[in-house]
Design an enzyme around this catalytic site. Structure first.
Site, short mmCIF file in Angstrom:
data_model
loop_
_atom_site.label_atom_id
_atom_site.label_comp_id
_atom_site.label_asym_id
_atom_site.label_seq_id
_atom_site.Cartn_x
_atom_site.Cartn_y
_atom_site.Cartn_z
N TYR A 297 48.47 -33.70 -20.07
CA TYR A 297 47.93 -34.91 -19.42
C TYR A 297 47.71 -36.05 -20.40
O TYR A 297 47.15 -37.07 -20.00
CB TYR A 297 46.56 -34.61 -18.80
CG TYR A 297 46.55 -33.58 -17.72
CD1 TYR A 297 47.35 -33.73 -16.59
CD2 TYR A 297 45.73 -32.47 -17.79
CE1 TYR A 297 47.33 -32.80 -15.58
CE2 TYR A 297 45.69 -31.53 -16.78
CZ TYR A 297 46.50 -31.69 -15.68
OH TYR A 297 46.47 -30.78 -14.68
N CYS A 323 55.34 -22.49 -31.97
CA CYS A 323 56.66 -23.02 -32.31
C CYS A 323 57.08 -24.03 -31.26
O CYS A 323 58.03 -23.82 -30.50
CB CYS A 323 57.66 -21.88 -32.42
SG CYS A 323 57.64 -21.22 -34.07
N GLU A 324 56.30 -25.07 -31.14
CA GLU A 324 56.51 -26.16 -30.18
C GLU A 324 55.74 -27.36 -30.71
O GLU A 324 54.87 -27.22 -31.56
CB GLU A 324 55.86 -25.81 -28.81
CG GLU A 324 56.44 -24.65 -28.08
CD GLU A 324 57.77 -24.93 -27.43
OE1 GLU A 324 58.10 -26.12 -27.26
OE2 GLU A 324 58.47 -23.96 -27.11
N TYR A 351 39.62 -26.62 -16.83
CA TYR A 351 41.08 -26.64 -16.98
C TYR A 351 41.48 -26.36 -18.42
O TYR A 351 42.39 -26.98 -18.97
CB TYR A 351 41.67 -27.98 -16.48
CG TYR A 351 41.14 -28.32 -15.11
CD1 TYR A 351 41.57 -27.60 -14.01
CD2 TYR A 351 40.17 -29.30 -14.93
CE1 TYR A 351 41.06 -27.86 -12.75
CE2 TYR A 351 39.65 -29.57 -13.68
CZ TYR A 351 40.09 -28.84 -12.59
OH TYR A 351 39.58 -29.09 -11.35
C1 PLP Z 1 41.44 -30.14 -3.73
C2 PLP Z 1 40.69 -30.25 -4.99
N1 PLP Z 1 39.35 -30.24 -4.94
C3 PLP Z 1 38.61 -30.33 -6.07
C4 PLP Z 1 39.20 -30.41 -7.32
C5 PLP Z 1 38.32 -30.49 -8.53
O1 PLP Z 1 38.52 -31.66 -9.21
P1 PLP Z 1 37.68 -32.02 -10.51
O2 PLP Z 1 37.80 -30.89 -11.44
O3 PLP Z 1 38.28 -33.26 -11.02
O4 PLP Z 1 36.27 -32.20 -10.10
C6 PLP Z 1 40.59 -30.44 -7.42
C7 PLP Z 1 41.24 -30.56 -8.73
O5 PLP Z 1 42.38 -30.60 -8.92
C8 PLP Z 1 41.36 -30.35 -6.22
O6 PLP Z 1 42.69 -30.34 -6.27
#
Ligand code: PLP
Length: 378
Positions: A297, A323-324, A351
C-alpha cells in the site's frame, strides 16, 4: 509497556516478534464506544485486521461483536463464544456454498452482489438479508483500499437496487439492513460523513430496515502529524442524519485498525548495514513476509532504533532479508543503526500479523501480548 521495558520482552522472546498492548486496544474501544453511546449502536470488530484469539477475547470482554469475511472467521468467532447475532458477515465474492454455510449459522449477512439472489433462491424464503451497497462515489483514502467507487468490485451498485426489490418479492426475503464501507483509513472526516449521507439516501427504498452498518474507514495516526478520526463529530453527524430522515435504526460500526492498529509493534534486529552505490541499507531480519503494508500500500510506518536512541541521525533504506524488493522505508532518518540493534516498526497491530506468510521458508514471528501485567505468547 505497562512498566515492562521493551528490551526485556525481546530478551525473553527474541526477534522478529509482534508485541501487542492490550490496554491500548481497550482505550480505543472505550473512546469509540463513548462516541457512539449517543445512539443505539454496536461495535463489530473487523477481525481481518488481527484474528488472534486473545485479541478477539479482549474485544468480547469489552462487549463488542465481530465483523467476519470468511466462514473460517465466523467459526472462530462462534468458537470463542460470540453469539450469532453479534456477528456480521460481509464477504467479498465468496462462493454460494460458503454463504449458505454461514446463513445456516444464523449470522447477519450482507450480500454484496445482486447476482447471488437467484443462486440462493431456495434458501431465502422468510430470511432477513442485508445489502452491502456501492453508491459509486470516490471517497478519500488510498485507491487500493477505497471500496465504494465505480471501478470497485465491492458492494451492489445502487443502479441494481430495483432488481433486488424484484428479487425480494420473487424469493420472499426481507432486506433488514444496508451496509456501506467506503474504504480504509479515510483522512477527512467529511468524506466519511459523505459516505453516511449516501447510505441514508437509500434507507427510503426499503421499509423493513432494522439497522445500518456503516463499515469503517476510521483513521489512525501512522505519522506524528496525522490526526485520528474525530469519532465524536462523526457520531454526532450520524445522529443528525437519523433525525433528518426520521429513522430509528440501530447503527453497527466495523472498525479494524482503529482498535488494534496502534496497539501493535513489530520488533526486528539489524542483520547488516550495507553501503550501496548511492544509499545505505539497513537489512532487518524481516521483510514483507512479516509486514506487507509498506510494499503493498506504500504505507508509512514509523521506525525507531531502540538500542541506540541517542545515536547520530543518518539516512537509511530500511529493507528486509527476502530475495525480493522488500523496502520498509526509503531514505529514512534514523538514529545510527548498528548490527544487532533492535528496530521497532510501529502501528503494526492491524493488517500486519494477519497478512504474514512463510515466503523463503522464513518463520512467522511469534505474537506477544502485554496485558494486565502479564507478558505471554499468544
Ligand atoms: C467491509 C469492511 N468492514 C470493515 C473493515 C475494517 O476497516 P478498517 O480496518 O479500516 O477499520 C474493512 C476493511 O477492509 C472492510 O472491508
Amino acid at each position: 509497556m505497562n512498566n515492562i521495558p521493551f528490551e526485556e520482552i525481546i530478551k525473553k522472546f527474541g526477534t522478529p516478534i509482534y508485541v501487542y498492548h492490550g490496554e491500548k486496544i481497550e482505550r480505543q474501544y472505550e473512546k469509540l464506544s463513548n462516541a457512539f453511546s449517543i445512539m443505539n449502536s454496536k461495535i463489530h470488530y473487523a477481525m481481518k485486521a488481527n484474528e488472534n484469539i486473545e485479541i478477539l477475547k479482549i474485544i468480547k470482554n469489552l462487549g463488542g461483536g465481530i465483523d467476519a469475511v470468511s466462514a473460517n472467521e465466523v467459526d472462530r468467532a462462534l468458537n470463542i463464544g460470540f453469539k450469532p447475532d453479534e456477528i456480521v458477515f460481509t464477504p467479498s465474492c465468496a462462493s454460494v456454498e460458503e454463504i449458505v454455510y454461514v446463513m445456516d449459522k444464523k449470522v447477519n449477512i450482507h450480500i454484496g452482489a445482486s447476482e447471488y439472489f437467484p443462486l440462493l433462491a431456495k434458501k431465502l424464503k422468510g430470511k432477513k438479508v442485508g445489502l452491502r451497497i456501492n453508491p459509486g462515489v470516490n471517497i478519500g483514502g488510498n485507491q487500493k483500499i477505497a471500496t465504494s467507487h465505480h471501478a470497485s468490485k465491492f458492494g451492489i451498485p445502487v443502479i441494481f437496487l430495483e432488481k433486488v426489490k424484484d428479487f425480494q418479492k420473487e424469493y420472499g426475503f426481507v432486506v433488514n439492513s444496508l451496509h456501506i464501507h467506503a474504504g480504509s483509513n479515510i483522512s477527512n472526516v467529511d468524506d466519511l460523513k459523505n459516505s453516511i449521507d449516501n447510505l441514508f439516501k437509500y434507507t427510503k427504498e426499503f421499509e423493513n430496515l432494522e439497522y445500518l452498518d456503516i463499515g469503517s474507514g476510521l483513521k489512525i495516526k501512522y505519522k506524528k502529524e496525522d490526526t485520528e478520526t474525530d469519532v465524536d463529530s462523526y457520531a454526532a453527524h450520524i445522529k443528525r442524519k437519523m433525525q433528518e430522515y426520521n429513522q430509528n435504526l440501530k447503527i453497527k460500526i466495523e472498525p479494524g485498525k482503529y482498535l488494534v492498529g496502534n496497539a501493535g509493534y513489530l520488533a526486528t534486529t539489524v542483520n547488516i548495514i550495507k553501503q550501496g552505490y548511492k544509499r545505505k541499507f539497513a537489512g532487518l531480519n524481516s521483510g514483507f513476509n512479516h509486514l506487507i503494508r509498506p510494499m503493498y500500500y506504500n504505507a508509512y510506518h514509523e521506525i525507531i532504533n531502540i538500542s541506540n536512541p541517542k545515536g547520530k541521525l543518518q539516512k537509511y533504506d530500511v529493507v528486509g532479508q527476502l530475495c525480493e524488493e522488500d523496502t520498509f522505508a526509503y531514505n529514512r532518518l534514523l538514529n545510527e543503526l548498528r548490527i544487532g540493534d533492535i528496530v521497532v516498526i510501529k502501528s503494526a497491530g492491524a493488517y500486519s500479523a494477519s497478512m504474514v506468510m512463510e515466503y523463503n521458508l522464513r518463520k512467522k514471528p511469534k505474537e506477544i501480548l502485554v496485558f494486565k501485567n502479564a507478558v505471554r505468547q499468544i
